[in-house]
Design a protein around this motif. Structure first.
Motif, short mmCIF file in Angstrom:
data_model
loop_
_atom_site.label_atom_id
_atom_site.label_comp_id
_atom_site.label_asym_id
_atom_site.label_seq_id
_atom_site.Cartn_x
_atom_site.Cartn_y
_atom_site.Cartn_z
N ILE A 381 0.87 -1.18 0.00
CA ILE A 381 0.00 0.00 0.00
C ILE A 381 0.90 1.23 0.00
O ILE A 381 1.43 1.65 1.04
CB ILE A 381 -0.93 0.03 1.23
CG1 ILE A 381 -1.71 -1.27 1.35
CG2 ILE A 381 -1.89 1.22 1.14
CD1 ILE A 381 -2.60 -1.57 0.18
N PRO A 383 1.71 5.36 -1.81
CA PRO A 383 0.95 6.62 -1.97
C PRO A 383 -0.12 6.55 -3.05
O PRO A 383 -1.22 7.07 -2.87
CB PRO A 383 2.05 7.63 -2.31
CG PRO A 383 3.29 7.07 -1.71
CD PRO A 383 3.17 5.59 -1.85
N LYS A 385 -1.76 3.87 -4.35
CA LYS A 385 -2.90 3.05 -3.94
C LYS A 385 -3.68 3.72 -2.83
O LYS A 385 -4.92 3.61 -2.78
CB LYS A 385 -2.41 1.67 -3.49
CG LYS A 385 -2.00 0.76 -4.64
CD LYS A 385 -1.64 -0.64 -4.15
CE LYS A 385 -1.27 -1.53 -5.33
NZ LYS A 385 -0.88 -2.90 -4.88
N ALA A 386 -3.01 4.40 -1.92
CA ALA A 386 -3.70 5.11 -0.84
C ALA A 386 -4.66 6.15 -1.42
O ALA A 386 -5.80 6.31 -0.95
CB ALA A 386 -2.71 5.76 0.11
N ARG A 387 -4.22 6.87 -2.46
CA ARG A 387 -5.09 7.86 -3.12
C ARG A 387 -6.27 7.18 -3.81
O ARG A 387 -7.41 7.65 -3.75
CB ARG A 387 -4.29 8.69 -4.12
CG ARG A 387 -3.41 9.76 -3.47
CD ARG A 387 -2.85 10.72 -4.50
NE ARG A 387 -1.86 10.07 -5.36
CZ ARG A 387 -0.56 10.03 -5.09
NH1 ARG A 387 -0.09 10.58 -3.98
NH2 ARG A 387 0.28 9.43 -5.91
N LEU A 389 -7.65 4.44 -2.99
CA LEU A 389 -8.56 3.86 -2.00
C LEU A 389 -9.49 4.89 -1.35
O LEU A 389 -10.53 4.52 -0.78
CB LEU A 389 -7.76 3.16 -0.89
CG LEU A 389 -7.15 1.80 -1.23
CD1 LEU A 389 -6.17 1.37 -0.15
CD2 LEU A 389 -8.25 0.76 -1.40
N GLN A 390 -9.13 6.17 -1.41
CA GLN A 390 -9.89 7.19 -0.66
C GLN A 390 -11.38 7.21 -0.97
O GLN A 390 -12.21 7.28 -0.05
CB GLN A 390 -9.26 8.56 -0.87
CG GLN A 390 -7.97 8.78 -0.10
CD GLN A 390 -8.07 8.35 1.34
OE1 GLN A 390 -8.91 8.85 2.10
NE2 GLN A 390 -7.22 7.40 1.74
N THR A 586 -12.19 -2.60 -2.47
CA THR A 586 -10.93 -2.33 -1.78
C THR A 586 -9.83 -3.28 -2.24
O THR A 586 -8.70 -2.87 -2.56
CB THR A 586 -11.10 -2.45 -0.26
OG1 THR A 586 -12.04 -1.45 0.18
CG2 THR A 586 -9.79 -2.27 0.48
#
Length: 625
Positions: A381, A383, A385-387, A389-390, A586
């Motif tokens: 995970i 940066p 993928k984090a964006r 996932l938001q 997700t």
């Protein structure tokens, strides 16, 4: 959906003043189906009691309100005849009036008792017993009777179990001479026969709720600083500065002088003695002399005794919501005081101001295990993928935030499913079709896995076949517990191993209420054919719930009446379905795949698993890979 809930939803739809068009046809069709299903699942006595009213209402919807007409192309379409809505409204009103009858509540109670006494899991599966219970409680609530812990149903059950206290309490409430009751010997038999206790329980549950002309309820409010001069009045709601009220309450003359609305219920010698003892004053008891704390006094009139606190809290919340305090100010705390003319030994005992902190079980901490697995599988995970996932996490957060409000759950769930449909099909699938194609099979598989897990966990971990003092040890149950623990010291529960022990657990719990669930599961999971039949039944139920969720969605989108009763009945289903699809979305991001492709793969995998389950009965297909 219980009888009361669907009856109220149909009444709400009848009260909608807008002209109905073809887009409302599926709503009326699914409401008629839900009413028909509710009656078919009732016990024999209750079903007979409402058959005339329900048959007339269903017929009016299907054969009068809804009619087949040919469109311009000659194709047959179902349309709504708004001229027939008054007839539907009349039949709906007749059914609502029928719900108030004493004989219907007695019939529902008898059906519940009969179901609990009948050990056949075929005639009375576990979910039907739950339905009969919920139906009886819904009828009580509709009649504004007390369904709570000390309410009608609990006391009626205790009467059947020959509780001396409950028998005496019911007899006294019904104006009969109560049997002698000695708190030191509560297990002494009452001497009443089974028939006499059943008769007493029936008369107890239909008695009118006790009402009060006036009930005074007090609440505490934190972070409130603007009440100057002692008190502030708004109709039957009064606010008192804690510092002023606590300061004058032990001096009755001073209180009557300082306060414009005098709380006479607090001006007693008993309260003065308690308040004068500093050691008795804390966040749980007494009136605190604390800055920023305000006491709210609400007078509720002509109210059922059990409903007074909820009514008072609703009034207070409504007033403060209109005033729109600054964030984190004027927060209504937990706890309350009630003054209704009844004697209490601790009149200033509030209880805790906030919810107790949840109990944390270290055995439930699986994050590190999940992190190790995620890393081992090569899923990082970062940066990007984090964006990505938001948007999904925002939908999940909105769903979790709504947990205490059924209507909010339905709206959040609909929003989540709509987004996932858009990400998966670009909106080319109607949302009900999207659920059927992409979510239903997985939902059904998980539903059976959850039921099997819950029943076996109860049997292996939570309960004992005999918990009475001196009960015989259960070495076989101990061996099963060891096998599902797999040497994890209680941290793991091997569901596949546990499910393999269902037949043995059924024998161990032969004389325990849990045997109904275990026997039902043992029958369902026995062969591919039995699994297939159970899956077909579950698909039908899921389709009915989707239809109910769809009409709630349509009501929200098109401004129709959003039925509270329907939302209450569908909230858990909506939450689980939305959580499932958000979980899948997700993992699409986590694995680096597009949501559309991952959803298609997940759909195919669940279709494959269910085909194998139906064909071979291979229970390993219930579990995630």
């Amino acid at each position: 959906m219980n009888l009361v809930a669907i009856s109220l939803e149909i009444a709400d739809a009848c009260a909608d003043e807008r002209a109905q068009t073809r887009i409302h046809v599926p709503n009326w069709q699914s409401m008629a189906t839900d009413l028909e299903d509710a009656v078919s699942y009732l016990g024999s006595e209750a079903a007979t009691a409402v058959r005339a009213e329900t048959v007339s209402l269903i017929d009016a919807i299907r054969n009068q309100l809804l009619s087949e007409t040919a469109d311009d192309t000659g194709k047959t379409q179902i349309s709504i005849d708004n001229g027939k809505r008054p007839q539907v409204t009349d039949f709906s009103a007749a059914l609502l009036a029928r719900l108030d009858g004493d004989d219907l509540l007695v019939a529902a109670w008898r059906d519940l008792v009969a179901g609990c006494r009948d050990s056949s899991h075929i005639t009375y599966p576990y979910d039907r017993i739950a339905f009969l219970r919920d139906n009886a409680i819904a009828l009580l609530e509709h009649r504004r009777q007390d369904p709570g812990h000390w309410g009608s149903i609990r006391t009626a059950v205790d009467i059947l179990f020959d509780s001396r206290y409950s028998v005496a309490r019911a007899q006294d409430a019904l104006g009969e001479p109560p049997i002698a009751f000695d708190p030191r010997n509560q297990t002494e038999p009452t001497g009443l026969t089974d028939e006499e206790r059943m008769n007493l329980a029936e008369r107890w549950i239909v008695r009118p709720p006790s009402t009060e002309d006036t009930v005074i309820v007090w609440f505490r409010i934190a972070n409130a600083y603007s009440v100057h001069g002692g008190d502030l009045a708004h109709g039957d709601i009064n606010f008192y500065s804690a510092q002023v009220l606590a300061g004058v309450i032990t001096n009755h003359a001073a209180a009557r002088t300082a306060l414009s609305v005098v709380p006479e219920e607090l001006l007693t010698d008993q309260i003065r003695e308690q308040q004068a003892n500093i050691g008795d004053i804390d966040e749980y008891n007494g009136l605190e002399h604390q800055p920023g704390l305000v006491y709210a006094r609400i007078v509720v009139r002509n109210i059922e005794h059990h409903a007074a606190v909820a009514e008072a809290r609703t009034l207070l919340h409504a007033l403060l919501s209109v005033l729109h305090p600054h964030e984190d100010m004027w927060k209504i705390l937990n706890g309350h005081l009630v003054f209704d003319g009844r004697y209490t030994t601790r009149p200033l005992e509030w209880g805790p101001k906030t919810d107790l902190a949840p109990t944390i079980f270290a055995e439930n901490d699986y994050v590190a295990d999940g992190l190790r697995a995620l890393t081992a599988e090569g899923h990082l995970i970062g940066p990007e993928k984090a964006r990505q996932l938001q948007p999904i996490l925002n939908l999940a957060q909105a769903l979790d935030t709504a947990r205490s409000d059924p209507e909010a759950i339905v709206m959040a769930a609909v929003r989540a499913i709509e987004h996932c449909n858009s990400w998966t099909t670009r909106g080319r699938k109607e949302w009900g079709e999207f659920i059927r194609l992409y979510l239903r099979d997985e939902f059904t598989r998980i539903a059976f896995l959850r039921r099997a897990t819950e029943a076996t966990f109860d049997a292996i971990v939570r309960k004992l076949p005999d918990s009475s003092p001196g009960a015989k040890p259960q070495p076989q149950l101990h061996d099963i517990r060891e096998s599902v623990d797999a040497g994890s010291w209680g941290r793991l529960f091997d569901r596949q191993t546990a499910i393999g022990h269902i037949a043995t657990l059924k024998e161990i719990y032969a004389d325990h209420p849990l045997v109904r669930r275990l026997s039902e599961l043992d029958d369902i999971l026995a062969t591919g054919n039995s699994i297939s039949a159970a899956f077909d039944t579950e698909h039908t139920r899921v389709d009915a719930q989707v239809a109910r969720l769809t009409r709630s969605r349509n009501a929200a989108i098109h401004g129709g009446p959003l039925s509270t009763a329907a939302c209450d009945s569908i909230a858990d289903f909506a939450y689980d379905l939305a959580s499932q699809v958000l979980h899948t979305a997700t993992w699409a991001i986590v694995t680096g795949k597009s949501i559309a492709n991952y959803m298609r793969e997940n759909r195919g995998e669940n279709e494959r698993r269910i085909r194998i389950l139906r064909k071979t009965g291979d229970l390993r297909q219930l579990h995630a890979a």
